[in-house]
Each structure stands twice: as C-alpha cells, then as structure tokens.
Motif scaffolding. Sequence first.
Motif, PDB file in Angstrom:
ATOM      1  N   VAL A  13       0.810  -1.220   0.000  1.00  0.00           N
ATOM      2  CA  VAL A  13       0.000   0.000   0.000  1.00  0.00           C
ATOM      3  C   VAL A  13       0.848   1.278   0.000  1.00  0.00           C
ATOM      4  N   LEU A  14       2.072   1.194   0.529  1.00  0.00           N
ATOM      5  CA  LEU A  14       2.928   2.381   0.543  1.00  0.00           C
ATOM      6  C   LEU A  14       3.491   2.700  -0.843  1.00  0.00           C
ATOM      7  N   ALA A  17      -0.472   3.763  -2.834  1.00  0.00           N
ATOM      8  CA  ALA A  17      -1.111   5.028  -2.440  1.00  0.00           C
ATOM      9  C   ALA A  17      -0.548   6.252  -3.178  1.00  0.00           C
ATOM     10  N   ALA A  44      -2.791   5.730   3.353  1.00  0.00           N
ATOM     11  CA  ALA A  44      -2.515   4.293   3.362  1.00  0.00           C
ATOM     12  C   ALA A  44      -2.848   3.700   4.724  1.00  0.00           C
ATOM     13  N   ARG A  46      -2.276   0.073   6.649  1.00  0.00           N
ATOM     14  CA  ARG A  46      -1.354  -1.013   6.354  1.00  0.00           C
ATOM     15  C   ARG A  46      -1.301  -2.167   7.348  1.00  0.00           C
ATOM     16  N   CYS A  53      -5.636   1.084  11.175  1.00  0.00           N
ATOM     17  CA  CYS A  53      -6.305   0.280  10.149  1.00  0.00           C
ATOM     18  C   CYS A  53      -7.433  -0.548  10.781  1.00  0.00           C
ATOM     19  N   ASN A  86     -12.451   3.190  -0.390  1.00  0.00           N
ATOM     20  CA  ASN A  86     -11.088   2.647  -0.297  1.00  0.00           C
ATOM     21  C   ASN A  86     -10.852   1.606  -1.377  1.00  0.00           C
ATOM     22  N   THR A  89      -5.377  -3.235  -1.411  1.00  0.00           N
ATOM     23  CA  THR A  89      -4.082  -3.445  -2.060  1.00  0.00           C
ATOM     24  C   THR A  89      -3.401  -4.689  -1.491  1.00  0.00           C
ATOM     25  N   GLN A  96      -4.699  -4.532   3.584  1.00  0.00           N
ATOM     26  CA  GLN A  96      -4.281  -3.146   3.359  1.00  0.00           C
ATOM     27  C   GLN A  96      -5.333  -2.455   2.491  1.00  0.00           C
ATOM     28  N   VAL A  98      -6.287   1.730   0.555  1.00  0.00           N
ATOM     29  CA  VAL A  98      -6.007   3.150   0.332  1.00  0.00           C
ATOM     30  C   VAL A  98      -7.330   3.895   0.446  1.00  0.00           C
ATOM     31  N   TRP A 166       1.740   8.761   6.211  1.00  0.00           N
ATOM     32  CA  TRP A 166       1.047   7.910   5.245  1.00  0.00           C
ATOM     33  C   TRP A 166      -0.137   8.599   4.575  1.00  0.00           C
TER      34      TRP A 166
END
Length: 172
Positions: A13-14, A17, A44, A46, A53, A86, A89, A96, A98, A166
């Motif tokens: 996701v990093l 995003a 993001a 994660r 999250c 969202n 990912t 995960q 975004v 993030w």
Amino acid sequence: MQRLQYEFFVRDVLEVAPDLLGKYLVRRFPDGYINKYKITEVEAYRGQQDLACHASKGRTARTEIMYHNGGQIYVYLIYGMYWMLNFVTSKENIPQAVLIRGIETYDGPGKLTKALKIDKSFYGEDLMASNRLWVEYGKESSQVNILTTPRIGIDYSGEIYKNKLWRFILDE
DNA sequence: GTAAGGATTGGC
DNA sequence: CCAATCCTTACT
C-alpha cells in the motif's frame, strides 16, 4: 485511457497510495453519464499491526474484503452519515487499503462519495470488472510532486502509527 | 442485549 | 465548539 490492472493494486500500500495521485477515478452514473476525476489526496492503511487500520481488530465481516487480493473496493459508513471509499491493495491475507480522501472538484472523503453516489452497494466490487467505477491512467506524464503528512482523524492509534507520514497529497 | 465510539462535515 | 446519525465491535 487504459484502466489500471491487478498488478497495479497487488503491491504494498505504501507504493500504491502515492502512485494513485494524478490517476483518474472514473464513474459511470446510473443514467449512463461518465465522468472522470483526477485523484488528489489519499491515505494508506497497512495491515493488522497498523492500529489506525480497521484490520487491526482482526478479520470481521467489515474488514473481510481487505484480506482479499488487491483491486477490490472497500466502502464503509462513518459517523452514521458518510461513506468512505477505499481500494484494497497487496496480496491475499495481507489486509491493506487506500482511502481516497480527495479528487478534483470534490475535496474530502465524505464529499466525494456523496457527489459520486457511492454507497455500501460498492463494497466488494472489482475495479477491473466494474462497469460503474474504476481507475485510469492520465494522459500526461506520471511525474507528479507529492507532499506527505500524518493521517487525519486517527489520534487513537498510538504514538508509532499516528505519526506515520502515510497521507499523500498531490502538490499542484 | 446494550453501550461506546468512529479514517467527517457543516453550522453556530 | 458541537451535533448529526447508524453501523460495528466489545462486553460492566
């Protein structure tokens, strides 16, 4: 332009995003009218370790979709009135997502879902198969300037995660 | 079953 | 500053 494919979403996701900034969110409304909106702000979320999250609570009916392979849509209701959009990912069993926080013309996660008429019915929809919501590459070069900041509204998530940079914003 | 609280927004 | 509004999660 071409629709983003699974390979785009099945990454950490990093990576996904910030890469979504400058891409186009495409909505085909019930009356058939199609509009495209440049993505300008994302965050993001994660994995189970990330206390901000939803998947940090484990695998539940709501977080189930985040455990699937990337490319699915995760939608949920917040404060009883706003739908959050969202994109899932990474690979199966790595939860995960975004959060789409802003698009051209509609700045704010609750405002954009209201404008695009996105609700719970989009939960679990596939971005590659959907005929009403997907993401496309832009025609200009993918070179974009990006700003990062901590995520919004997650002060409850502990010192480590609330300070992660993030949140990604397109710098015009 | 019941209670607490939220990845937000707009109005006072 | 604070209410709106309802779903999800946890369990005095």
